[in-house]
Scaffold this motif. Structure first.
Motif, PDB file in Angstrom:
ATOM      1  N   VAL A 157      -0.512  -1.047 -14.933  1.00 14.93           N
ATOM      2  CA  VAL A 157      -1.250  -0.564 -13.768  1.00 14.93           C
ATOM      3  C   VAL A 157      -0.345  -0.696 -12.563  1.00 14.93           C
ATOM      4  O   VAL A 157       0.174  -1.774 -12.286  1.00 14.93           O
ATOM      5  N   TRP A 158      -0.149   0.420 -11.853  1.00 20.24           N
ATOM      6  CA  TRP A 158       0.682   0.425 -10.646  1.00 20.24           C
ATOM      7  C   TRP A 158      -0.081  -0.045  -9.439  1.00 20.24           C
ATOM      8  O   TRP A 158       0.479  -0.586  -8.507  1.00 20.24           O
ATOM      9  N   GLY A 159      -1.376   0.223  -9.420  1.00 16.53           N
ATOM     10  CA  GLY A 159      -2.185  -0.200  -8.279  1.00 16.53           C
ATOM     11  C   GLY A 159      -3.621   0.256  -8.415  1.00 16.53           C
ATOM     12  O   GLY A 159      -3.955   1.059  -9.288  1.00 16.53           O
ATOM     13  N   VAL A 160      -4.444  -0.294  -7.540  1.00 25.10           N
ATOM     14  CA  VAL A 160      -5.875   0.005  -7.519  1.00 25.10           C
ATOM     15  C   VAL A 160      -6.140   0.978  -6.369  1.00 25.10           C
ATOM     16  O   VAL A 160      -5.696   0.752  -5.241  1.00 25.10           O
ATOM     17  N   VAL A 161      -6.873   2.042  -6.662  1.00 22.92           N
ATOM     18  CA  VAL A 161      -7.223   3.020  -5.635  1.00 22.92           C
ATOM     19  C   VAL A 161      -8.288   2.415  -4.729  1.00 22.92           C
ATOM     20  O   VAL A 161      -9.332   1.977  -5.198  1.00 22.92           O
ATOM     21  N   ARG A 162      -7.985   2.373  -3.432  1.00 17.84           N
ATOM     22  CA  ARG A 162      -8.906   1.790  -2.449  1.00 17.84           C
ATOM     23  C   ARG A 162      -9.675   2.850  -1.668  1.00 17.84           C
ATOM     24  O   ARG A 162     -10.811   2.641  -1.284  1.00 17.84           O
ATOM     25  N   HIS A 163      -9.045   4.000  -1.413  1.00 19.73           N
ATOM     26  CA  HIS A 163      -9.677   5.052  -0.618  1.00 19.73           C
ATOM     27  C   HIS A 163      -9.216   6.420  -1.121  1.00 19.73           C
ATOM     28  O   HIS A 163      -8.126   6.548  -1.663  1.00 19.73           O
ATOM     29  N   VAL A 164     -10.059   7.416  -0.877  1.00 21.58           N
ATOM     30  CA  VAL A 164      -9.749   8.809  -1.166  1.00 21.58           C
ATOM     31  C   VAL A 164      -9.816   9.556   0.157  1.00 21.58           C
ATOM     32  O   VAL A 164     -10.791   9.431   0.892  1.00 21.58           O
ATOM     33  N   VAL A 165      -8.795  10.336   0.457  1.00 16.17           N
ATOM     34  CA  VAL A 165      -8.765  11.139   1.681  1.00 16.17           C
ATOM     35  C   VAL A 165      -8.729  12.604   1.264  1.00 16.17           C
ATOM     36  O   VAL A 165      -7.818  13.017   0.552  1.00 16.17           O
ATOM     37  N   HIS A 205      -8.282  17.713  -6.822  1.00 21.08           N
ATOM     38  CA  HIS A 205      -6.898  18.177  -6.762  1.00 21.08           C
ATOM     39  C   HIS A 205      -6.455  18.274  -5.296  1.00 21.08           C
ATOM     40  O   HIS A 205      -7.155  18.848  -4.464  1.00 21.08           O
ATOM     41  N   GLY A 206      -5.315  17.692  -4.971  1.00 22.46           N
ATOM     42  CA  GLY A 206      -4.770  17.740  -3.617  1.00 22.46           C
ATOM     43  C   GLY A 206      -5.184  16.581  -2.728  1.00 22.46           C
ATOM     44  O   GLY A 206      -4.626  16.406  -1.649  1.00 22.46           O
ATOM     45  N   ASP A 207      -6.168  15.778  -3.142  1.00 22.61           N
ATOM     46  CA  ASP A 207      -6.585  14.626  -2.340  1.00 22.61           C
ATOM     47  C   ASP A 207      -5.466  13.603  -2.240  1.00 22.61           C
ATOM     48  O   ASP A 207      -4.583  13.539  -3.109  1.00 22.61           O
ATOM     49  N   LEU A 208      -5.525  12.794  -1.190  1.00 22.17           N
ATOM     50  CA  LEU A 208      -4.625  11.654  -1.054  1.00 22.17           C
ATOM     51  C   LEU A 208      -5.380  10.402  -1.462  1.00 22.17           C
ATOM     52  O   LEU A 208      -6.520  10.202  -1.045  1.00 22.17           O
ATOM     53  N   LEU A 209      -4.744   9.581  -2.270  1.00 19.98           N
ATOM     54  CA  LEU A 209      -5.313   8.291  -2.634  1.00 19.98           C
ATOM     55  C   LEU A 209      -4.545   7.208  -1.905  1.00 19.98           C
ATOM     56  O   LEU A 209      -3.316   7.273  -1.795  1.00 19.98           O
ATOM     57  N   VAL A 210      -5.251   6.217  -1.412  1.00 21.01           N
ATOM     58  CA  VAL A 210      -4.628   5.036  -0.819  1.00 21.01           C
ATOM     59  C   VAL A 210      -4.693   3.964  -1.893  1.00 21.01           C
ATOM     60  O   VAL A 210      -5.780   3.569  -2.336  1.00 21.01           O
ATOM     61  N   VAL A 211      -3.528   3.507  -2.335  1.00 20.81           N
ATOM     62  CA  VAL A 211      -3.420   2.620  -3.488  1.00 20.81           C
ATOM     63  C   VAL A 211      -2.866   1.271  -3.047  1.00 20.81           C
ATOM     64  O   VAL A 211      -1.860   1.202  -2.335  1.00 20.81           O
ATOM     65  N   THR A 265       0.835  -1.202   0.000  1.00 20.73           N
ATOM     66  CA  THR A 265       0.000   0.000   0.000  1.00 20.73           C
ATOM     67  C   THR A 265       0.870   1.252   0.000  1.00 20.73           C
ATOM     68  O   THR A 265       1.892   1.300   0.666  1.00 20.73           O
ATOM     69  N   PHE A 266       0.445   2.253  -0.767  1.00 25.74           N
ATOM     70  CA  PHE A 266       1.131   3.533  -0.745  1.00 25.74           C
ATOM     71  C   PHE A 266       0.117   4.655  -0.938  1.00 25.74           C
ATOM     72  O   PHE A 266      -1.011   4.420  -1.359  1.00 25.74           O
ATOM     73  N   PHE A 267       0.530   5.856  -0.562  1.00 18.92           N
ATOM     74  CA  PHE A 267      -0.267   7.068  -0.777  1.00 18.92           C
ATOM     75  C   PHE A 267       0.215   7.756  -2.037  1.00 18.92           C
ATOM     76  O   PHE A 267       1.402   7.714  -2.361  1.00 18.92           O
ATOM     77  N   VAL A 268      -0.691   8.443  -2.694  1.00 16.52           N
ATOM     78  CA  VAL A 268      -0.324   9.299  -3.812  1.00 16.52           C
ATOM     79  C   VAL A 268      -1.198  10.546  -3.746  1.00 16.52           C
ATOM     80  O   VAL A 268      -2.379  10.462  -3.416  1.00 16.52           O
ATOM     81  N   ARG A 269      -0.622  11.707  -3.987  1.00 20.57           N
ATOM     82  CA  ARG A 269      -1.380  12.959  -3.976  1.00 20.57           C
ATOM     83  C   ARG A 269      -1.831  13.261  -5.399  1.00 20.57           C
ATOM     84  O   ARG A 269      -1.064  13.146  -6.349  1.00 20.57           O
TER      85      ARG A 269
END
Length: 137
Positions: free
Chosen positions: A126-134, A66-72, A49-53
């Motif tokens: 595909v690097w990963g699947v987005v699981r959550h948006v913060v 724009h600016g959200d964090l995604l949990v991937v 798992t990693f975060f991406v902005r």
């Protein structure tokens, strides 16, 4: 797009046992359940798992701003319908993976942007699947 490792302190926070109504107030303390560990909730597989902005507005229709964090999650198998982090011709993007006829398309969720057709000539992974948006409210 900034990519960072998931590194959250282990803090368990109380979780209400019932959903909170969005209209009528209720005394929340009477409804406490077991503590909630946000790490368990958003990252059941922390090693994958990693975060991406997010930068840009191509996914606002999916609630991604724009600016959200995604949990991937890199361990989840991408399927049509998933929002994914993809590498297309050397550049990262966040889009919805869509089956179109016999092929796949990376679809934005903002009419101002065109879908990205994935042809045999396209360098794509595909690097990963987005699981959550913060995001902040």
């Amino acid at each position: 797009m900034a990519v960072g490792a998931l590194a959250c302190a282990r803090h368990r926070l109380p979780l209400a046992g019932e959903a909170v109504p969005a209209g009528f107030p209720s005394p929340a303390e009477e409804y406490l359940e077991r503590p909630l560990d946000l790490n368990e909730y958003v990252a059941p597989r922390p090693e994958a798992t990693f975060f991406v902005r997010v930068s840009g507005d191509s996914m606002i229709g999916a609630g991604i701003h724009h600016g959200d964090l995604l949990v991937v999650d890199r361990s989840q198998e991408p399927r049509p319908g998933n929002v994914v982090i993809a590498l297309v011709d050397g550049e990262f993007t966040v889009k919805r993976l869509v089956r179109e006829g016999e092929g796949l398309v990376l679809a934005p969720e903002n009419e101002a942007y065109a879908p990205i057709a994935l042809t045999p000539e396209t360098e794509f992974s595909v690097w990963g699947v987005v699981r959550h948006v913060v995001h902040r409210v």
